[in-house]
Design a protein around this motif. Sequence first.
Motif, PDB file in Angstrom:
ATOM      1  N   GLU A  14      33.239  37.961 -17.579  1.00  0.00           N
ATOM      2  CA  GLU A  14      32.457  39.071 -17.029  1.00  0.00           C
ATOM      3  C   GLU A  14      31.698  39.831 -18.111  1.00  0.00           C
ATOM      4  O   GLU A  14      30.659  40.412 -17.861  1.00  0.00           O
ATOM      5  CB  GLU A  14      33.373  40.024 -16.260  1.00  0.00           C
ATOM      6  N   ASN A  15      32.227  39.804 -19.336  1.00  0.00           N
ATOM      7  CA  ASN A  15      31.574  40.497 -20.446  1.00  0.00           C
ATOM      8  C   ASN A  15      30.520  39.629 -21.139  1.00  0.00           C
ATOM      9  O   ASN A  15      29.953  40.027 -22.153  1.00  0.00           O
ATOM     10  CB  ASN A  15      32.614  40.979 -21.457  1.00  0.00           C
ATOM     11  N   GLY A  16      30.246  38.428 -20.602  1.00  0.00           N
ATOM     12  CA  GLY A  16      29.218  37.559 -21.153  1.00  0.00           C
ATOM     13  C   GLY A  16      29.677  36.664 -22.286  1.00  0.00           C
ATOM     14  O   GLY A  16      28.869  35.957 -22.872  1.00  0.00           O
ATOM     15  N   VAL A  17      30.960  36.671 -22.597  1.00  0.00           N
ATOM     16  CA  VAL A  17      31.494  35.861 -23.687  1.00  0.00           C
ATOM     17  C   VAL A  17      32.164  34.617 -23.112  1.00  0.00           C
ATOM     18  O   VAL A  17      32.900  34.681 -22.131  1.00  0.00           O
ATOM     19  CB  VAL A  17      32.524  36.678 -24.517  1.00  0.00           C
ATOM     20  N   ASP A  18      31.886  33.467 -23.749  1.00  0.00           N
ATOM     21  CA  ASP A  18      32.541  32.223 -23.335  1.00  0.00           C
ATOM     22  C   ASP A  18      34.022  32.276 -23.676  1.00  0.00           C
ATOM     23  O   ASP A  18      34.403  32.736 -24.757  1.00  0.00           O
ATOM     24  CB  ASP A  18      31.915  31.026 -24.048  1.00  0.00           C
ATOM     25  N   LYS A  19      34.824  31.795 -22.747  1.00  0.00           N
ATOM     26  CA  LYS A  19      36.271  31.812 -22.923  1.00  0.00           C
ATOM     27  C   LYS A  19      36.817  30.469 -22.458  1.00  0.00           C
ATOM     28  O   LYS A  19      36.410  29.948 -21.422  1.00  0.00           O
ATOM     29  CB  LYS A  19      36.834  32.957 -22.083  1.00  0.00           C
ATOM     30  N   LYS A  20      37.732  29.874 -23.232  1.00  0.00           N
ATOM     31  CA  LYS A  20      38.367  28.610 -22.841  1.00  0.00           C
ATOM     32  C   LYS A  20      39.383  28.903 -21.751  1.00  0.00           C
ATOM     33  O   LYS A  20      40.221  29.793 -21.890  1.00  0.00           O
ATOM     34  CB  LYS A  20      39.081  27.958 -24.029  1.00  0.00           C
ATOM     35  N   VAL A  21      39.301  28.163 -20.635  1.00  0.00           N
ATOM     36  CA  VAL A  21      40.253  28.329 -19.538  1.00  0.00           C
ATOM     37  C   VAL A  21      40.821  26.965 -19.153  1.00  0.00           C
ATOM     38  O   VAL A  21      40.204  25.926 -19.384  1.00  0.00           O
ATOM     39  CB  VAL A  21      39.615  28.989 -18.293  1.00  0.00           C
ATOM     40  N   THR A  22      42.003  26.994 -18.568  1.00  0.00           N
ATOM     41  CA  THR A  22      42.627  25.795 -18.026  1.00  0.00           C
ATOM     42  C   THR A  22      42.986  26.093 -16.577  1.00  0.00           C
ATOM     43  O   THR A  22      43.668  27.075 -16.296  1.00  0.00           O
ATOM     44  CB  THR A  22      43.892  25.417 -18.832  1.00  0.00           C
ATOM     45  N   GLU A  23      42.497  25.252 -15.669  1.00  0.00           N
ATOM     46  CA  GLU A  23      42.757  25.442 -14.248  1.00  0.00           C
ATOM     47  C   GLU A  23      43.458  24.207 -13.689  1.00  0.00           C
ATOM     48  O   GLU A  23      43.200  23.081 -14.115  1.00  0.00           O
ATOM     49  CB  GLU A  23      41.444  25.661 -13.486  1.00  0.00           C
ATOM     50  N   SER A  24      44.346  24.441 -12.711  1.00  0.00           N
ATOM     51  CA  SER A  24      45.117  23.358 -12.096  1.00  0.00           C
ATOM     52  C   SER A  24      44.521  22.977 -10.743  1.00  0.00           C
ATOM     53  O   SER A  24      44.089  23.836  -9.975  1.00  0.00           O
ATOM     54  CB  SER A  24      46.564  23.803 -11.884  1.00  0.00           C
ATOM     55  N   TYR A  25      44.548  21.675 -10.473  1.00  0.00           N
ATOM     56  CA  TYR A  25      44.074  21.133  -9.205  1.00  0.00           C
ATOM     57  C   TYR A  25      45.072  20.097  -8.706  1.00  0.00           C
ATOM     58  O   TYR A  25      45.714  19.420  -9.505  1.00  0.00           O
ATOM     59  CB  TYR A  25      42.685  20.492  -9.370  1.00  0.00           C
ATOM     60  N   LEU A  26      45.193  19.971  -7.396  1.00  0.00           N
ATOM     61  CA  LEU A  26      46.081  18.985  -6.797  1.00  0.00           C
ATOM     62  C   LEU A  26      45.226  17.872  -6.214  1.00  0.00           C
ATOM     63  O   LEU A  26      44.251  18.141  -5.498  1.00  0.00           O
ATOM     64  CB  LEU A  26      46.937  19.635  -5.703  1.00  0.00           C
ATOM     65  N   VAL A  27      45.575  16.625  -6.542  1.00  0.00           N
ATOM     66  CA  VAL A  27      44.761  15.470  -6.152  1.00  0.00           C
ATOM     67  C   VAL A  27      45.620  14.459  -5.404  1.00  0.00           C
ATOM     68  O   VAL A  27      46.718  14.119  -5.850  1.00  0.00           O
ATOM     69  CB  VAL A  27      44.147  14.790  -7.402  1.00  0.00           C
ATOM     70  N   ASP A  28      45.099  13.970  -4.286  1.00  0.00           N
ATOM     71  CA  ASP A  28      45.723  12.889  -3.527  1.00  0.00           C
ATOM     72  C   ASP A  28      45.219  11.588  -4.143  1.00  0.00           C
ATOM     73  O   ASP A  28      44.040  11.244  -4.003  1.00  0.00           O
ATOM     74  CB  ASP A  28      45.304  13.012  -2.055  1.00  0.00           C
TER      75      ASP A  28
END
Length: 149
Positions: A14-28
């Motif tokens: 939101e402050n315009g700075v790039d940030k490394k994120v890790t998100e989880s997803y469930l896959v069939d």
Amino acid sequence: NWFETKVRYSKMGENGVDKKVTESYLVDALSCTEAEARTLKEMEPYINGAFSISAVKQAKYSEIFLDEADSADRFFKCKVVFITLDEKSGNEKESSTNMLVQASDLREAIKSLDKGMEGSMADYRIKGVNETNIMDVFLYNKESEGGNE
């Protein structure tokens, strides 16, 4: 088979700075390799720049109850205990399983789980409900895979 994949990428904060994120997803999927490939394919249109799959692991869910409502933006892991009667000894026997429920909050998750279990003849009780960090569920779609099975 269900696999939980973790996608790592740079996201604009939101402050315009790039940030490394890790998100989880469930896959069939049938294998870890297929889960990784399908996650990459699903996420490619939504992520600008480089991204990678940082983890793939099998997830043990016996049932998944999805909700199409826009407000249902969270996923809850529900531990459900089935109660059966051992005919020989007359004792109650318990077996537990995990189910995933999409809902807007904890109350809605329990309601959705109970609604999903309405047709079941088995006695059960909910042992626990915890919010997960899963962002979305990618179901198997024959048309998108190009298969005619």
